[in-house]
Design an enzyme around this catalytic site. Structure first.
Site, PDB file in Angstrom:
ATOM      1  N   ASP A 273       0.877  -1.160   0.000  1.00 51.78           N
ATOM      2  CA  ASP A 273       0.000   0.000   0.000  1.00 51.78           C
ATOM      3  C   ASP A 273       0.922   1.219   0.000  1.00 51.78           C
ATOM      4  O   ASP A 273       2.104   1.132   0.352  1.00 51.78           O
ATOM      5  CB  ASP A 273      -0.949   0.001   1.209  1.00 51.78           C
ATOM      6  CG  ASP A 273      -2.143   0.940   0.965  1.00 51.78           C
ATOM      7  OD1 ASP A 273      -2.069   1.784   0.038  1.00 51.78           O
ATOM      8  OD2 ASP A 273      -3.148   0.848   1.693  1.00 51.78           O
TER       9      ASP A 273
HETATM   10  C1  BGC Z   1      -4.904   3.432  -0.038  1.00 53.49           C
HETATM   11  C2  BGC Z   1      -5.006   2.445  -1.177  1.00 53.49           C
HETATM   12  C3  BGC Z   1      -4.807   3.151  -2.476  1.00 53.49           C
HETATM   13  C4  BGC Z   1      -3.461   3.853  -2.461  1.00 53.49           C
HETATM   14  C5  BGC Z   1      -3.148   4.607  -3.732  1.00 53.49           C
HETATM   15  C6  BGC Z   1      -3.630   4.262  -0.116  1.00 53.49           C
HETATM   16  O1  BGC Z   1      -3.669   5.308   0.807  1.00 53.49           O
HETATM   17  O2  BGC Z   1      -4.957   2.755   1.183  1.00 53.49           O
HETATM   18  O3  BGC Z   1      -6.237   1.794  -1.149  1.00 53.49           O
HETATM   19  O4  BGC Z   1      -4.905   2.247  -3.530  1.00 53.49           O
HETATM   20  O5  BGC Z   1      -3.455   4.798  -1.397  1.00 53.49           O
HETATM   21  O6  BGC Z   1      -3.938   5.721  -3.857  1.00 53.49           O
END
Ligand code: BGC
Length: 733
Positions: A273
């Site tokens: 993530d």
């Molecule tokens: C989120 C993800 C997301 C990623 C990219 C993170 O803060 O938890 O779900 O895909 O950001 O935007």
């Protein structure tokens, strides 16, 4: 001599590279081959390419080069990888290296309903259609990886991100996620199932350590991920922000190596993530393949700004010094190359399409099939759309955009029909007056009273009041990175609804949210409709349900407790939710959602699987094909479903199973099968639902494996977890 020799080696290498580059790009006609053959062919190619890559090139492929891309190797024709959120539409373009939008003019998209709505359809066929449409939009926008779907289990109604997930039941989420993945990936775009695992709250998400039993892990929190990987064959997966048993999930030995890569034989890419990586050592050894979202270090080196990532320079140093063996790096790169062959290097992948009529139709179908009619006293709904009446539409959510906000799933929708617009389009003969009644912005007490007064004055004189409120996508509502602060409706809506119902009893409440809320006003209003974040077609779908243009058929994918303490995670207090700041303990264990309500006999406000319709259905002739089954058998449940009402409609037949006198703790009953079926008024159909006996197994911690307990089981067949038409006893011998 030596020089000539070197030149000739270099020439040979160059020729080999050229031949292979052509080989890479001109992927032989893969269409005629079986999937297995394709996989084998890809493996052969990957093995040959890996030897051509320098260590530096391989390291560069293992971390980001910008906010949403990672680098390729241009000299070999290895492309970059481009990713986008997810999960219910393709996010607008962001700047290369910051979180601001790039303000392109060609990145408008169809906003599809959020995944709670998709789950509420209980319709796997529609999930496929959803995936296909979404995949086409992702492909058109040049994306290789879609950051979704999300399948974290709904554990507490305070979790700000529940709207991005598929509810509280592992079986439902498992069945619904697979066709979504197949649909997306048929466009040559990888899904990235998230957030693996146990990211069940946003509060302290970056560091909270989750302690949960192996049993609950395997029975409740992992099944949807397992289905996504094994049945869905998702080509990538995203690690979660939180920790599990002391290790961050983006580099977690148990979750990534032991379970995902070893037990489930996952051959795709583990993507972190964004900013979820915390250690070079653990990233190298504990299963992470591609590090994303760790901030770049532009001040130090403009040329290689992401070198400071955990899988950047420090990984390189360890390989060069021999401290880490190269095969570990090669495994990560091979996975990334495999992902490319499945996506950007698949020359047969279609071109995709965006903002088409077909995509709008899909969004509308999912939205209308997912809306849940919770209560309908005196058949108050539907409202005749040609009636010449005055409708007071009260509530900020009647006009508020719900595609904006909420965090990373925010969308730049090509259009978004608000509920008010949708109602105005469909109720052409009615006089529709709108008043917000409350505001999500900070207001003085005097202004708040003014809003309420105005709303009550239009409510008083109207024939019908439609209160359209609920939560929204603001911080601390249904939004990423924070949880809700309480279970009530915000902005004094409880008080407002109570006051409206006092002046006009013909009131229906349409809740827009991705979460359960308390309903102290429930018995004061006629109807309650649970509408989710519905995307582009929101207003059209809501109006179609209110007018009866579409007969509601959605079912709740999670329970609505009467009060927060009736929810299992909250029952056990702070250590269970949100934890002590460092660790939290899932003390309710396997008793999540309706499993808790049923077992502990705590009636919810609205139960899992509940959802009404404008017609009525009668289930009869409910039988199992046998009384005794062996562990290898499949149980067949047959049932006749008759539409006994005045309109066509769809019903979801649900089959739950419970074990009497089990030697281990069990939920009273668990969903093991369901089927959605459309039946014309007056008509009837016979349906069959199949349950493999091994699906009745529990996860036995004493043998670290699944165990099918012999003996008597009760099968419960009905149309909601709290509305069972028939119980059948069967025996596993
Ligand atoms: C989120 C993800 C997301 C990623 C990219 C993170 O803060 O938890 O779900 O895909 O950001 O935007």
């Amino acid at each position: 001599m030596i020089v000539n020799h070197i030149i000739s080696i270099q020439k040979k290498r160059l020729i080999k590279i050229l031949v292979l580059s052509v080989f890479i790009l001109c992927t032989t006609s893969l269409q005629a081959q079986t999937l297995n053959e394709i996989d084998k062919a890809i493996t052969v190619k990957i093995d040959s390419i890996i030897s051509l890559l320098t260590i530096e090139e391989k390291i560069a492929m293992c971390h980001a080069q910008s906010k949403f891309s990672s680098t390729g190797v241009p000299r070999l024709g290895i492309p970059e990888l481009w990713m986008s959120d997810g999960p219910h539409g393709i996010r607008a373009e962001m700047n290369w290296d910051n979180w601001d939008y790039a303000n392109w003019t060609n990145d408008y998209v169809t906003a599809f309903p959020a995944l709670t709505c998709l789950a509420a359809t209980f319709n796997p066929g529609l999930s496929k259609e959803y995936g296909v449409s979404l995949g086409e939009e992702a492909r058109y926008r040049g994306k290789d990886v879609l950051l979704g779907p999300g399948v974290n289990i709904y554990r507490t109604p305070l979790n700000g991100r529940n709207f991005e997930y598929m509810g509280e039941d592992p079986f439902l989420a498992s069945i619904m996620v697979v066709p979504y993945i197949h649909g997306v990936q048929q466009s040559g775009v990888a899904t990235c199932v998230k957030h693996y695992a146990l990211n069940n709250q946003e509060h302290w998400r970056g560091h909270i350590n989750v302690e949960v039993s192996d049993r609950a892990l395997n029975e409740i929190y992992l099944p949807a991920f397992k289905a996504a990987i094994i049945d869905g064959e998702s080509w990538s997966i995203m690690g979660a922000y939180n920790k599990f048993r002391g290790e961050h999930c983006c580099h977690n030995q148990i979750l990534l190596n032991d379970i995902l890569k070893n037990k489930w034989s996952f051959d795709g890419v583990v993507i972190s993530d964004w900013g979820g990586t915390h250690s070079t050592e653990e990233s190298i050894y504990n299963g992470l393949d591609l590090e994303m979202g760790t901030p770049s270090n532009n001040n130090i080196s403009k040329r290689f700004p992401y070198n400071n990532n955990f899988l950047g320079q420090s990984f390189l140093d360890k390989i060069i010094s021999g401290e880490v063996e190269e095969y570990i790096l090669d495994d990560k790169v091979k996975r990334i190359l495999r992902l490319m062959y499945r996506t950007s290097l698949d020359k047969n992948r279609p071109f995709g399409s965006i903002n088409t009529k077909a995509h709008s139709n899909t969004a509308y179908r999912v939205a209308t099939e997912g809306i849940v009619l919770l209560q309908n006293s005196d058949i108050f709904l539907p409202i005749n759309r040609s009636a010449n009446i005055t409708i007071a539409v009260i509530g900020e959510n009647a006009t508020k955009s719900m595609t904006i906000g909420g965090g990373s799933s925010e969308l730049k929708a090509g259009y978004e029909v608000s509920p008010l617009e949708g109602l105005r389009k469909q109720f052409k003969n009615a006089t529709i007056i709108h008043s917000p009644g409350y505001s999500s912005e900070s207001k003085s007490e005097k202004d708040k009273q003014e809003l309420k007064k105005e709303a009550l004055s239009i409510a008083k004189t109207a024939d019908v009041v439609l209160f359209i409120g609920g939560l929204n996508k603001n911080h601390s509502q249904d939004s990423e990175s924070s949880d809700r602060q309480h279970y009530n409706l915000p902005y004094n809506q409880d008080d407002l609804i109570g006051s409206i119902a006092k002046v006009n009893k013909n009131t229906a409440v349409i809740l827009i949210s991705g979460n359960a809320v308390s309903m102290p006003w429930r018995n004061k209003v006629m109807s309650i409709v649970q509408s989710w974040y519905l995307g582009s077609e929101a207003g059209n779908a809501i109006a179609s349900i209110i007018s009866g243009e579409v007969n509601p058929s959605g079912k709740l994918p999670f329970s609505f407790p009467k009060k927060l303490l009736d929810n299992a995670a909250h029952y056990y207090g702070e250590l269970s939710y949100p934890g002590n700041g460092d660790t939290q303990y899932y003390k309710e264990d396997i008793l999540v959602g309706y499993r808790w309500h049923d077992t502990k006999k705590i009636n919810p406000e609205f139960a899992f699987g509940h959802g009404m319709t404008y017609t009525s259905f009668k289930l009869s002739a409910i039988i199992s094909d046998k009384k005794n089954y062996s562990s290898f058998d499949t149980i067949k449940i047959s049932c006749n479903v008759e539409n006994t009402g005045e309109v066509n409609g769809s019903e979801v037949i649900q089959v739950y199973v419970g074990k009497k006198n089990s030697k281990v703790k069990r939920a009273f009953k668990e969903l093991k099968g369901f089927k959605k079926i459309s039946i014309l008024k007056g008509g009837s159909k016979e349906i069959n639902i199949f349950i493999e006996v091994d699906k009745l197994a529990f996860y036995d911690e004493t043998i670290s494996n699944w165990n099918i307990e012999k003996g008597d089981y009760i099968i419960y067949i009905g149309n909601a977890s709290d509305n069972i038409s028939k119980e059948l006893k069967i025996t596993i011998i």
